[in-house]
Design a protein around this motif. Sequence first.
Motif, PDB file in Angstrom:
ATOM      1  N   VAL A  23       0.843  -1.198   0.000  1.00 57.39           N
ATOM      2  CA  VAL A  23       0.000   0.000   0.000  1.00 57.39           C
ATOM      3  C   VAL A  23       0.877   1.246   0.000  1.00 57.39           C
ATOM      4  O   VAL A  23       0.659   2.190  -0.768  1.00 57.39           O
ATOM      5  CB  VAL A  23      -0.946   0.014   1.220  1.00 57.39           C
ATOM      6  N   ALA A  24       1.880   1.243   0.853  1.00 54.07           N
ATOM      7  CA  ALA A  24       2.767   2.406   0.953  1.00 54.07           C
ATOM      8  C   ALA A  24       3.521   2.647  -0.345  1.00 54.07           C
ATOM      9  O   ALA A  24       3.717   3.797  -0.761  1.00 54.07           O
ATOM     10  CB  ALA A  24       3.748   2.204   2.108  1.00 54.07           C
ATOM     11  N   GLN A  25       3.952   1.591  -0.998  1.00 49.91           N
ATOM     12  CA  GLN A  25       4.695   1.734  -2.251  1.00 49.91           C
ATOM     13  C   GLN A  25       3.816   2.326  -3.351  1.00 49.91           C
ATOM     14  O   GLN A  25       4.252   3.165  -4.135  1.00 49.91           O
ATOM     15  CB  GLN A  25       5.265   0.382  -2.670  1.00 49.91           C
ATOM     16  N   HIS A  26       2.564   1.890  -3.419  1.00 55.72           N
ATOM     17  CA  HIS A  26       1.641   2.460  -4.396  1.00 55.72           C
ATOM     18  C   HIS A  26       1.334   3.920  -4.055  1.00 55.72           C
ATOM     19  O   HIS A  26       1.224   4.763  -4.953  1.00 55.72           O
ATOM     20  CB  HIS A  26       0.345   1.646  -4.438  1.00 55.72           C
ATOM     21  N   LEU A  27       1.183   4.211  -2.780  1.00 55.34           N
ATOM     22  CA  LEU A  27       0.936   5.588  -2.362  1.00 55.34           C
ATOM     23  C   LEU A  27       2.119   6.475  -2.723  1.00 55.34           C
ATOM     24  O   LEU A  27       1.945   7.619  -3.183  1.00 55.34           O
ATOM     25  CB  LEU A  27       0.670   5.635  -0.857  1.00 55.34           C
ATOM     26  N   LYS A  28       3.315   5.951  -2.538  1.00 57.09           N
ATOM     27  CA  LYS A  28       4.524   6.705  -2.880  1.00 57.09           C
ATOM     28  C   LYS A  28       4.527   7.078  -4.356  1.00 57.09           C
ATOM     29  O   LYS A  28       4.815   8.223  -4.723  1.00 57.09           O
ATOM     30  CB  LYS A  28       5.758   5.867  -2.539  1.00 57.09           C
ATOM     31  N   GLU A  29       4.188   6.139  -5.230  1.00 52.14           N
ATOM     32  CA  GLU A  29       4.165   6.418  -6.661  1.00 52.14           C
ATOM     33  C   GLU A  29       3.028   7.366  -7.015  1.00 52.14           C
ATOM     34  O   GLU A  29       3.184   8.276  -7.828  1.00 52.14           O
ATOM     35  CB  GLU A  29       4.038   5.113  -7.454  1.00 52.14           C
ATOM     36  N   PHE A  30       1.866   7.175  -6.386  1.00 53.34           N
ATOM     37  CA  PHE A  30       0.718   8.037  -6.661  1.00 53.34           C
ATOM     38  C   PHE A  30       1.026   9.493  -6.312  1.00 53.34           C
ATOM     39  O   PHE A  30       0.560  10.415  -6.991  1.00 53.34           O
ATOM     40  CB  PHE A  30      -0.495   7.554  -5.862  1.00 53.34           C
ATOM     41  N   LEU A  31       1.811   9.696  -5.264  1.00 53.30           N
ATOM     42  CA  LEU A  31       2.132  11.053  -4.821  1.00 53.30           C
ATOM     43  C   LEU A  31       3.465  11.551  -5.373  1.00 53.30           C
ATOM     44  O   LEU A  31       4.001  12.549  -4.876  1.00 53.30           O
ATOM     45  CB  LEU A  31       2.159  11.107  -3.288  1.00 53.30           C
ATOM     46  N   ARG A  32       3.987  10.873  -6.392  1.00 56.10           N
ATOM     47  CA  ARG A  32       5.246  11.295  -6.993  1.00 56.10           C
ATOM     48  C   ARG A  32       5.190  12.752  -7.419  1.00 56.10           C
ATOM     49  O   ARG A  32       4.210  13.211  -7.972  1.00 56.10           O
ATOM     50  CB  ARG A  32       5.552  10.401  -8.202  1.00 56.10           C
ATOM     51  N   GLU A  33       6.257  13.489  -7.141  1.00 60.00           N
ATOM     52  CA  GLU A  33       6.357  14.917  -7.450  1.00 60.00           C
ATOM     53  C   GLU A  33       5.382  15.771  -6.639  1.00 60.00           C
ATOM     54  O   GLU A  33       5.104  16.915  -6.966  1.00 60.00           O
ATOM     55  CB  GLU A  33       6.134  15.184  -8.949  1.00 60.00           C
ATOM     56  N   SER A  34       4.853  15.193  -5.568  1.00 58.08           N
ATOM     57  CA  SER A  34       3.951  15.934  -4.685  1.00 58.08           C
ATOM     58  C   SER A  34       4.661  16.196  -3.365  1.00 58.08           C
ATOM     59  O   SER A  34       5.537  15.441  -2.952  1.00 58.08           O
ATOM     60  CB  SER A  34       2.675  15.119  -4.434  1.00 58.08           C
ATOM     61  N   SER A  35       4.272  17.265  -2.694  1.00 56.37           N
ATOM     62  CA  SER A  35       4.867  17.583  -1.391  1.00 56.37           C
ATOM     63  C   SER A  35       3.962  17.157  -0.239  1.00 56.37           C
ATOM     64  O   SER A  35       4.177  17.549   0.901  1.00 56.37           O
ATOM     65  CB  SER A  35       5.146  19.085  -1.297  1.00 56.37           C
ATOM     66  N   ASN A  36       2.938  16.351  -0.525  1.00 56.65           N
ATOM     67  CA  ASN A  36       2.020  15.904   0.518  1.00 56.65           C
ATOM     68  C   ASN A  36       2.741  15.165   1.642  1.00 56.65           C
ATOM     69  O   ASN A  36       3.613  14.329   1.395  1.00 56.65           O
ATOM     70  CB  ASN A  36       0.968  14.959  -0.065  1.00 56.65           C
ATOM     71  N   LYS A  37       2.336  15.475   2.866  1.00 53.72           N
ATOM     72  CA  LYS A  37       2.813  14.702   4.009  1.00 53.72           C
ATOM     73  C   LYS A  37       2.047  13.378   4.040  1.00 53.72           C
ATOM     74  O   LYS A  37       0.861  13.325   3.759  1.00 53.72           O
ATOM     75  CB  LYS A  37       2.570  15.478   5.304  1.00 53.72           C
TER      76      LYS A  37
END
Length: 304
Positions: A23-37
């Motif tokens: 889940v975390a790995q997919h979230l990491k890719e989904f938020l790529r180039e984002s500054s979201n915490k």
Amino acid sequence: MTQQETSLWAIDPFADKRSQLKVAQHLKEFLRESSNKIEPTAVLNPSQLRLPQDTKELKSQFKTAAQKSLAKISQSIKIPNLVAPAFVFSEEYSQRKAVETFLAYAQEKRAELIAVGTHARIGVERWLLGSFAESLVLQSNIPLLIVNPKVHLPKKIKTILFPTDLSEASEKGLKKLIPTARRLKAKIILVHKMDYVIPETYPMIYRSDLYEKYLKDDEAKRHGQLERWTQMLEAQGIDSDIVIDEKPSFIPKAIVKAAKKHKAQLIAIVSHTGSVSAALLGSITRQVVRSADCPIWSWHTMEK
């Protein structure tokens, strides 16, 4: 997505660690180039381990074990903007109450997204949503990133499948998708299922010249609307394609088939608001999650 907004990574400290990290790995890719915490967050309640409601000592040990497990999981993966894990507690012996407690916390944090994993409950071939994730699908007004444990981890999200019923709410949902597609430099596949062409109606359609003419005219009209949407996407610098499915099948199967054919790394599902439409979103999303080879991004949108 705006800067410094928060995404919650919903964690079950006692679930399989590999599924949690996926889940975390997919979230990491989904938020790529984002500054979201990204905040790993767990909601604890006695029903998770079937603890007796009146055993305070066990509850204390339960909380301590959960805190250690969550800290270990969150330290196992490197994600930009990952913050300290958080806990919320629900004392009632109720999964529904646990979901309500989690969503109340998410609202308090003004979370923009909740990432959650599902669980395989029955057999190898049949993947069912865990009750926590299922309840989130039905109750959350915050967008969800839903990850089935069998999905493949993409190196990059290049293609996003967007199923649409061509409604005003769906168009609003597409516009909401644009910033994410631009940030990820992803192509959008617009998929429209001719919803009256199901196995039961197919023989009647193609035995009637009048009905077949109506079908072709109606398809041309819908294609024209989708063409206007592709022009809107092109003006935003987003590449897109159109898929109109007129073959006899049901909507969830058509979505999964299109995702596989076009090798989508993400399916974005939007629903109208309201009890009936929310139930429909839940039904379609549950079925798609069980079969899709990629995560589902689902959210509600308002109609006038």
